[in-house]
Design a protein around this motif. Sequence first.
Motif, short mmCIF file in Angstrom:
data_model
loop_
_atom_site.label_atom_id
_atom_site.label_comp_id
_atom_site.label_asym_id
_atom_site.label_seq_id
_atom_site.Cartn_x
_atom_site.Cartn_y
_atom_site.Cartn_z
N MET K 1 0.38 -1.44 -0.50
CA MET K 1 0.19 -0.20 -0.25
C MET K 1 0.78 1.08 -0.31
O MET K 1 1.57 1.31 1.00
CB MET K 1 -0.54 -0.32 1.03
CG MET K 1 -2.13 1.32 0.80
SD MET K 1 -3.11 2.03 2.68
CE MET K 1 -0.93 3.16 3.60
N PRO K 2 0.49 2.26 -0.89
CA PRO K 2 1.52 3.36 -1.29
C PRO K 2 1.23 4.46 0.73
O PRO K 2 -0.50 4.46 0.93
CB PRO K 2 1.15 4.03 -1.87
CG PRO K 2 -0.68 3.74 -2.73
CD PRO K 2 -0.50 2.16 -1.96
N GLU K 3 2.03 5.41 1.00
CA GLU K 3 1.60 6.10 2.11
C GLU K 3 1.57 7.36 1.94
O GLU K 3 1.61 8.74 1.28
CB GLU K 3 2.75 5.54 3.08
CG GLU K 3 4.44 4.32 2.96
CD GLU K 3 4.95 4.27 4.32
OE1 GLU K 3 4.85 5.27 4.61
OE2 GLU K 3 4.71 3.21 4.35
N HIS K 4 -0.76 6.91 1.37
CA HIS K 4 -1.12 8.56 0.94
C HIS K 4 -1.37 9.18 1.78
O HIS K 4 -1.23 8.91 3.85
CB HIS K 4 -2.23 7.88 0.30
CG HIS K 4 -3.21 7.35 1.13
ND1 HIS K 4 -3.19 5.46 1.21
CD2 HIS K 4 -4.30 7.45 2.01
CE1 HIS K 4 -3.84 5.16 1.50
NE2 HIS K 4 -4.85 6.54 2.06
N VAL K 5 -1.92 10.35 1.85
CA VAL K 5 -2.25 11.21 2.66
C VAL K 5 -3.61 12.23 2.40
O VAL K 5 -3.52 11.89 1.06
CB VAL K 5 -1.61 12.62 3.32
CG1 VAL K 5 -0.99 13.42 3.72
CG2 VAL K 5 0.10 12.20 3.30
N TYR K 6 -4.27 12.24 3.32
CA TYR K 6 -5.28 13.45 2.74
C TYR K 6 -6.01 13.91 3.56
O TYR K 6 -5.45 13.60 4.85
CB TYR K 6 -6.72 11.77 2.86
CG TYR K 6 -7.15 11.49 3.80
CD1 TYR K 6 -8.02 12.11 4.61
CD2 TYR K 6 -6.37 10.27 4.40
CE1 TYR K 6 -8.59 10.87 5.10
CE2 TYR K 6 -7.31 8.84 5.12
CZ TYR K 6 -8.37 9.45 6.34
OH TYR K 6 -8.96 9.41 7.18
N LEU K 67 -5.05 14.02 -1.09
CA LEU K 67 -4.43 14.69 -1.57
C LEU K 67 -3.42 14.43 -2.64
O LEU K 67 -2.47 13.45 -2.75
CB LEU K 67 -3.80 15.29 -0.81
CG LEU K 67 -4.29 16.20 0.77
CD1 LEU K 67 -2.46 16.66 1.78
CD2 LEU K 67 -3.94 17.13 -0.30
N GLU K 68 -3.15 14.61 -4.11
CA GLU K 68 -2.52 13.96 -5.16
C GLU K 68 -1.02 14.47 -5.52
O GLU K 68 -1.49 15.68 -4.24
CB GLU K 68 -3.72 14.77 -6.09
CG GLU K 68 -5.18 13.57 -6.58
CD GLU K 68 -5.52 14.38 -7.44
OE1 GLU K 68 -5.61 13.83 -8.55
OE2 GLU K 68 -6.57 14.64 -7.25
#
Lengths: 73, 73, 73, 73, 73, 73, 73, 73, 73, 73, 73, 73
Positions: K1-6, K67-68
């Motif tokens: 899983m990529p470590e995304h931020v929202y 957040l892209e």
Amino acid sequence: MPEHVYRIIEVAGSSERSTDDAIKNAVARASRTLRQVGWFEVVQTRGHVENGKVAHFQVVLKVGFTLEDDASD
Amino acid sequence: MPEHVYRIIEVAGSSERSTDDAIKNAVARASRTLRQVGWFEVVQTRGHVENGKVAHFQVVLKVGFTLEDDASD
Amino acid sequence: MPEHVYRIIEVAGSSERSTDDAIKNAVARASRTLRQVGWFEVVQTRGHVENGKVAHFQVVLKVGFTLEDDASD
Amino acid sequence: MPEHVYRIIEVAGSSERSTDDAIKNAVARASRTLRQVGWFEVVQTRGHVENGKVAHFQVVLKVGFTLEDDASD
Amino acid sequence: MPEHVYRIIEVAGSSERSTDDAIKNAVARASRTLRQVGWFEVVQTRGHVENGKVAHFQVVLKVGFTLEDDASD
Amino acid sequence: MPEHVYRIIEVAGSSERSTDDAIKNAVARASRTLRQVGWFEVVQTRGHVENGKVAHFQVVLKVGFTLEDDASD
Amino acid sequence: MPEHVYRIIEVAGSSERSTDDAIKNAVARASRTLRQVGWFEVVQTRGHVENGKVAHFQVVLKVGFTLEDDASD
Amino acid sequence: MPEHVYRIIEVAGSSERSTDDAIKNAVARASRTLRQVGWFEVVQTRGHVENGKVAHFQVVLKVGFTLEDDASD
Amino acid sequence: MPEHVYRIIEVAGSSERSTDDAIKNAVARASRTLRQVGWFEVVQTRGHVENGKVAHFQVVLKVGFTLEDDASD
Amino acid sequence: MPEHVYRIIEVAGSSERSTDDAIKNAVARASRTLRQVGWFEVVQTRGHVENGKVAHFQVVLKVGFTLEDDASD
Amino acid sequence: MPEHVYRIIEVAGSSERSTDDAIKNAVARASRTLRQVGWFEVVQTRGHVENGKVAHFQVVLKVGFTLEDDASD
Amino acid sequence: MPEHVYRIIEVAGSSERSTDDAIKNAVARASRTLRQVGWFEVVQTRGHVENGKVAHFQVVLKVGFTLEDDASD
């Protein structure tokens, strides 16, 4: 009544004079870049102390403003 | 930055004049016996009423102060 | 000490001048119809904004008053 | 009314008999070293269980006491 | 079980390394002046940011310690 | 089941004997002027201290009662 | 001290390694588009579980940053 | 210390006599089917009123018990 | 703007059909005896279950109404 | 998307090493008897202190898992 | 899983028909300017009353969106 | 009144249609394995968004059910 939508953001303002003045400073600054600010709610009242005296008051506000049809979010 | 530790205590102050004045009274009194008071947060705003008027305002504050190396707690 | 009972109601008051003034207005109005108001606690501080300025402050209070023996509730 | 300041501390007391007794134990102990204790508020009621029975009740109280002029904090 | 009483205080500690380390720093400092520290509870986890990086972590703890019979409060 | 409506008010009662007794006093007093009281919930337990002892217990209750069809509010 | 105003936003970050790492990821991402990020507060710590193990930790942060004079909100 | 795990469940008990008795009833019932109950915490105190009197007290408890190695959850 | 004062009361309504219908029932009933009801806020949504189905929905509302100059409280 | 239902339970885990490790221990133990554990949320972080040092960290988690069609509750 | 931020923002929507409709209005409006909206949580349900009837329902939502990599905040 | 004991569990249900429907789904599923479900309380209302529309509503409920004399917990 049209079914409008508004956004709520959180801002903090401070003042050396009073808590009410800290509220006014935060509202005035938020209104510089946001049109249509309609209300605020105080969510925290704090302050800094220097040499045994209140150096400044600080408030955190929720601020609500109407989203206009062409506004980015 | 040194890895300092501070303590947080709860104090209440009152004033016949205003809530801001009640805050100042509580901060000033706490600073008489505690060195290094740095900040406060208001956790409650109350007051007493006599004959239909506000007789005095009362605030409860959390007050933070740095623990010096040789301080008892 | 007699074992008295009191009631707590919620009222909101507003003022164009200050939060303390909004408190005083709410307390004064509640005292017009309730005898024996003894204390208040602020549970919310809000306000309305017009043209980027605070148009009025508004507070919601819990207000406590003693129930007299012959009082209806 | 003089503009007095008081402090609020947190203490926990326990009792094998009842929650009220746990309150009384905590108040009595706090009053041994603090003069001028004026009020308490229960912030938590817990207890330990042994062999399927309540072994003791435990309460956490906020306790308020007046700061005298010459008191250390 | 004897009916003991304990006190609960609030301390804040910080660390450049980790939140667990900030907890350990606060517990160690509180234990320097308080005998009989028994437990802690984290009530807030915060931190400061410098140049887009976490400069240090900060935790606020409730710390409980037994009141010995001859202890001042 | 008919679609009935009830109201919830806040009352405080006190007792020199116990917290349960303070609850009973508040419920009895509320029931003197309100018919149809159905339940209560304790929202705060406090007390006053005199000479190092609990002088009286005080509870704040939410009390619910059915609104009858012809009742004023 | 100048009477500055700052804003507070909510961001969530995640990490397969640790909660501290999730905090760092969220702070680093927020700092990419916001200058002047000054502090954070953890408001929620969660995580996902796969095959009986923690797959990643996730934190929700409040992040505060100073509003510069020419910044849009 | 072994790194044990425990579970927390919510139960409600009632009594016509007292709140403490309602706590004891809930703890005793939970202990009939759960071995290793260790503690409780009161999360709500309520009651029913009939004819202007407290008909019974009711408490909601969190109850903690150790998970044994072979226990189903 | 005149500096008006309003009161806030708590009412509960129920409906076999939907939560929105329970809200409407509570608002309609409150408006029968109170003139000038202006807003509501939902503070709790509950319901009763019979034979594995929702028998009715129940909501608790805060309801605000303007205090007219000659109104008793 | 099928309209699935899941349950949420509360478990506590501990570790002498770190808070993250306490989380992992609680998740692993819950997953031994519950299939389909999907997420957790930390609701409390505590610990025990011995001789002025953190003896072990303890976390309380809410843990969610899907209810399979044939599962008992 | 990529470590995304929202990010999480707060919006309010209203509807004359129902609370669900107010939710849908707020979500639709937020999605007009934000790509990647993923979830919402209701934090407040309110409404306005006119002539003793609910004139419109209003909900405040927390809304989360990814957040892209090239998005401004 | 017999002094009965009940348990409270937390379940989440979802629906593509409405929040009320999500409540009904959760209640129906809980009632499949638990006899004697008596009430529910909504503790969270959330939902997922796909392509700018509410894909499904989700509610978290507390559900209370009577413990029968011979029931395992």
